[in-house]
Design a protein around this motif. Structure first.
Motif, PDB file in Angstrom:
ATOM      1  N   LYS A 147       9.949   1.440  11.318  1.00 17.26           N
ATOM      2  CA  LYS A 147      10.115   2.581  12.212  1.00 17.26           C
ATOM      3  C   LYS A 147      10.948   2.234  13.438  1.00 17.26           C
ATOM      4  O   LYS A 147      11.856   2.962  13.829  1.00 17.26           O
ATOM      5  CB  LYS A 147       8.739   3.089  12.634  1.00 17.26           C
ATOM      6  CG  LYS A 147       7.895   3.571  11.465  1.00 17.26           C
ATOM      7  CD  LYS A 147       6.499   3.973  11.926  1.00 17.26           C
ATOM      8  CE  LYS A 147       5.629   4.359  10.730  1.00 17.26           C
ATOM      9  NZ  LYS A 147       4.256   4.712  11.150  1.00 17.26           N
ATOM     10  N   ARG A 152       7.375   9.892   8.551  1.00 13.91           N
ATOM     11  CA  ARG A 152       7.194  11.297   8.881  1.00 13.91           C
ATOM     12  C   ARG A 152       7.389  11.568  10.368  1.00 13.91           C
ATOM     13  O   ARG A 152       7.947  12.596  10.753  1.00 13.91           O
ATOM     14  CB  ARG A 152       5.797  11.752   8.461  1.00 13.91           C
ATOM     15  CG  ARG A 152       5.598  11.791   6.953  1.00 13.91           C
ATOM     16  CD  ARG A 152       4.175  12.210   6.594  1.00 13.91           C
ATOM     17  NE  ARG A 152       4.019  12.321   5.152  1.00 13.91           N
ATOM     18  CZ  ARG A 152       4.242  13.427   4.463  1.00 13.91           C
ATOM     19  NH1 ARG A 152       4.632  14.513   5.100  1.00 13.91           N
ATOM     20  NH2 ARG A 152       4.080  13.459   3.162  1.00 13.91           N
ATOM     21  N   GLU A 153       6.932  10.653  11.220  1.00 14.84           N
ATOM     22  CA  GLU A 153       7.029  10.886  12.656  1.00 14.84           C
ATOM     23  C   GLU A 153       8.459  10.756  13.185  1.00 14.84           C
ATOM     24  O   GLU A 153       8.716  11.019  14.355  1.00 14.84           O
ATOM     25  CB  GLU A 153       6.110   9.934  13.417  1.00 14.84           C
ATOM     26  CG  GLU A 153       6.389   8.455  13.156  1.00 14.84           C
ATOM     27  CD  GLU A 153       5.620   7.920  11.955  1.00 14.84           C
ATOM     28  OE1 GLU A 153       5.418   6.696  11.916  1.00 14.84           O
ATOM     29  OE2 GLU A 153       5.219   8.714  11.085  1.00 14.84           O
ATOM     30  N   ARG A 154       9.393  10.339  12.327  1.00 17.79           N
ATOM     31  CA  ARG A 154      10.785  10.213  12.741  1.00 17.79           C
ATOM     32  C   ARG A 154      11.667  11.305  12.110  1.00 17.79           C
ATOM     33  O   ARG A 154      12.875  11.199  12.106  1.00 17.79           O
ATOM     34  CB  ARG A 154      11.343   8.838  12.349  1.00 17.79           C
ATOM     35  CG  ARG A 154      10.641   7.663  12.973  1.00 17.79           C
ATOM     36  CD  ARG A 154      10.915   7.592  14.472  1.00 17.79           C
ATOM     37  NE  ARG A 154      10.397   6.364  15.047  1.00 17.79           N
ATOM     38  CZ  ARG A 154       9.193   6.215  15.548  1.00 17.79           C
ATOM     39  NH1 ARG A 154       8.340   7.227  15.521  1.00 17.79           N
ATOM     40  NH2 ARG A 154       8.805   5.066  16.080  1.00 17.79           N
TER      41      ARG A 154
END
Length: 592
Positions: A5, A173-175
């Motif tokens: 990430k 998903r958070e990116r």
């Protein structure tokens, strides 16, 4: 394979910052150039005139009303022909008038004998002719770099497809927002950075002409001048003409003319991403968008050539997606807009017709007609003052009949036979090329209708539309090299709806043939008519093979659906097994 990430975020942020910095520097340095080095055809403040293009004799006079009536330049982008002075106004004279016994080549390809070939060939333009400026219309110094980029793209796309197939590519998903922003942002910024420096095709000079004329008198554009484009895009050119007349923006005329297509590239990629994310997964939607944004077949059309097919494709994709969602009103409005932008939009109308027939109700027909009129009337009426009632119909028929050749630099079946720029009245076996082309349009349309009916309806709409454009491009006459451009986006849309990986191969295949055809015309043929070559032969044969492969895919899907439905139809109603114990008390109360 999971992407770290922190490393991914840093990479994406650096990519966006570098893209933004490069764009700012590019525009600044481009604007600092002396006036003498401004691009050919640059707008002058106030929109009074623009410079002649080097080597383009007779090109560059402002399209004011007097010039338009009495000798203005009349030419259509992408026609592969030298514009001629038109003393009578209206449509231009066709360049390269045929001369008995003269021809630019043998005129016979490996496909069999063709009668009357020598007399029916169009005379090859003189050196530097063809389009205004000839081969100098697009600087060849970018050709090698673009070809290298295309090779790198093919390798990267193959790697991504392999990872996606193995389901080994996982994006955090958070990116997601950062991933999407970096993809779309970098694609937009790098296009803007490159666009001003690439001379593009001499079609840009024609768009400059039209933009200045529209900015000067929009409602009288068709009355006082001549253009073979329908009215919709003239509103875009009107805005460009107004912006380019400003002193600060005049040096960026090439960028302004390319900007609508560049923005449409990004918008189409975003639409495909949203559809892919909804129907498949975030990774699939992101990769589909990335494939479209960095596709060299897309880049060469909008950023290098300077054409408007990207804008047209965005409208078509939107219309087909609305149809797939059974929204007849919006689908009709968007497909009507496509026809109002380019006559090629008519190719996609049968898909709407297929669905209206399938529904067997009057209401969808009324909705479709009302939606189309709601779009057409506001677009057409401002240009209709002082015109004959049938002026728009005459514009379309004139455009359709404007290119009476078997092929107009399209690497298709007729080009394979050596009939590029051969008169479509030339006889092949029992009929002339035009008759063969019309017959093939009917056959392709009927086959698409059969596939749509057997395939289950609206979800098959984009695949049927893909067969229409691929079949018409490959087997009809009077096709240009760029008419296959929407096939890549439509194939990606069809894949998202049907989840048939064979459609990804078609997206890659049509992207390849479209790029090679456009690249060969832009850089090797210098924008003029292409002579018969190994590249033409291989690309034309590939287009034929891809079209046949698509027809097989549609037939296969229809057959599978029939096999799945047949047992259910012949087995009769399901048999209810007898009850072996007491019914629940709740059921007993219901029975009473």
């Amino acid at each position: 394979m999971s992407v770290p990430k922190s490393k991914l975020s840093l990479t994406l942020i650096v990519l966006l910052v570098l893209s933004l910095g490069l764009t700012v520097y590019s525009l600044w340095s481009y604007g600092q150039r002396p006036a003498s080095s401004l691009p050919s055809g640059a707008f002058q403040p106030g929109g009074a005139s623009f410079r002649d293009a080097p080597g383009a004799s007779g090109f560059g006079s402002a399209p004011n009303a007097g010039a338009a009536r009495g000798g203005g330049i009349q030419a259509a982008p992408g026609d592969g022909a030298q514009p001629q002075q038109n003393p009578g106004g209206g449509r231009r004279q066709r360049p390269g008038q045929l001369q008995d016994g003269s021809g630019s080549g043998s005129g016979s390809g490996p496909g069999g004998s063709v009668s009357g070939q020598a007399d029916s060939r169009r005379t090859m333009p003189a050196a530097g002719g063809g389009r205004p400026g000839g081969a100098a219309s697009s600087s060849s110094k970018y050709a090698a770099g673009l070809a290298l980029y295309a090779a790198i793209f093919i390798a990267a796309a193959g790697w991504a497809a392999y990872r996606l197939q193995r389901r080994s590519l996982q994006l955090p998903r958070e990116r997601r927002v950062l991933l999407l922003a970096s993809l779309l942002g970098a694609g937009l910024l790098l296009r803007i950075a490159a666009a001003p420096w690439i001379p593009g095709h001499t079609d840009l000079n024609l768009f400059r002409n039209w933009a200045m004329s529209a900015a000067r008198d929009l409602s009288g554009f068709y009355l006082h001048g001549s253009s073979d484009y329908p009215p919709l895009y003239m509103y875009v050119l009107y805005l460009i003409g107004k912006l380019a007349s400003l002193t600060a923006l005049s040096p960026y005329s090439a960028l302004l003319l390319k900007l609508p297509s560049i923005a449409a590239d990004i918008a189409t990629a975003y639409v495909l991403y949203r559809i892919g994310r909804k129907l498949l997964s975030f990774e699939a939607g992101w990769l589909i968008a990335a494939f479209y944004i960095w596709n060299p077949a897309i880049l060469i059309n909008s950023t290098f050539w300077g054409q408007v097919d990207s804008f047209f494709t965005l409208i078509v994709v939107g219309g087909l997606w609305m149809l797939a969602n059974r929204n007849i009103g919006r689908a009709s409005a968007l497909l009507a807009a496509a026809v109002l932008m380019k006559p090629q939009g008519i190719i996609y109308l049968p898909v709407l017709f297929f669905e209206l027939i399938r529904q067997k109700r009057l209401k969808p027909w009324l909705i479709a007609a009302g939606s189309a009129l709601a779009v057409a009337l506001p677009v057409v009426l401002p240009f209709s003052a002082g015109q004959s009632p049938l002026w728009l119909l005459k514009l379309y028929t004139g455009t359709v009949n404007e290119y009476p050749y078997a092929s107009v630099n399209a690497y298709n079946f007729f080009a394979l036979l050596g009939a590029n720029y051969t008169k479509d009245t030339t006889t092949l076996l029992w009929f002339d090329y035009h008759t063969w082309g019309m017959a093939m349009i009917v056959i392709v349309t009927l086959y698409s209708w059969l596939s749509y009916a057997k395939g289950g309806g609206t979800k098959l709409g984009p695949a049927a539309a893909l067969l229409l454009i691929a079949g018409v491009f490959t087997f009809a006459s009077s096709m240009h090299e760029r008419y296959l451009f929407p096939a890549a986006a439509i194939a990606l849309l069809a894949y998202a709806l049907l989840r048939d990986r064979r459609l990804l191969w078609l997206a890659a295949g049509f992207s390849t043939t479209s790029f090679v055809n456009t690249y060969d015309i832009l850089y090797h043929a210098g924008g003029r008519e292409a002579s018969y070559s190994f590249t033409m032969f291989v690309t034309a044969a590939a287009n034929i093979g891809l079209c046949i492969y698509l027809a097989i895919i549609l037939w296969d899907r229809g057959r599978r659906r029939s096999e799945l439905e047949q047992p259910a139809l012949s087995a009769g109603p399901p048999i209810t097994p007898p009850r072996t114990g007491p019914s629940p008390r709740r059921d007993e109360s219901i029975d009473r």
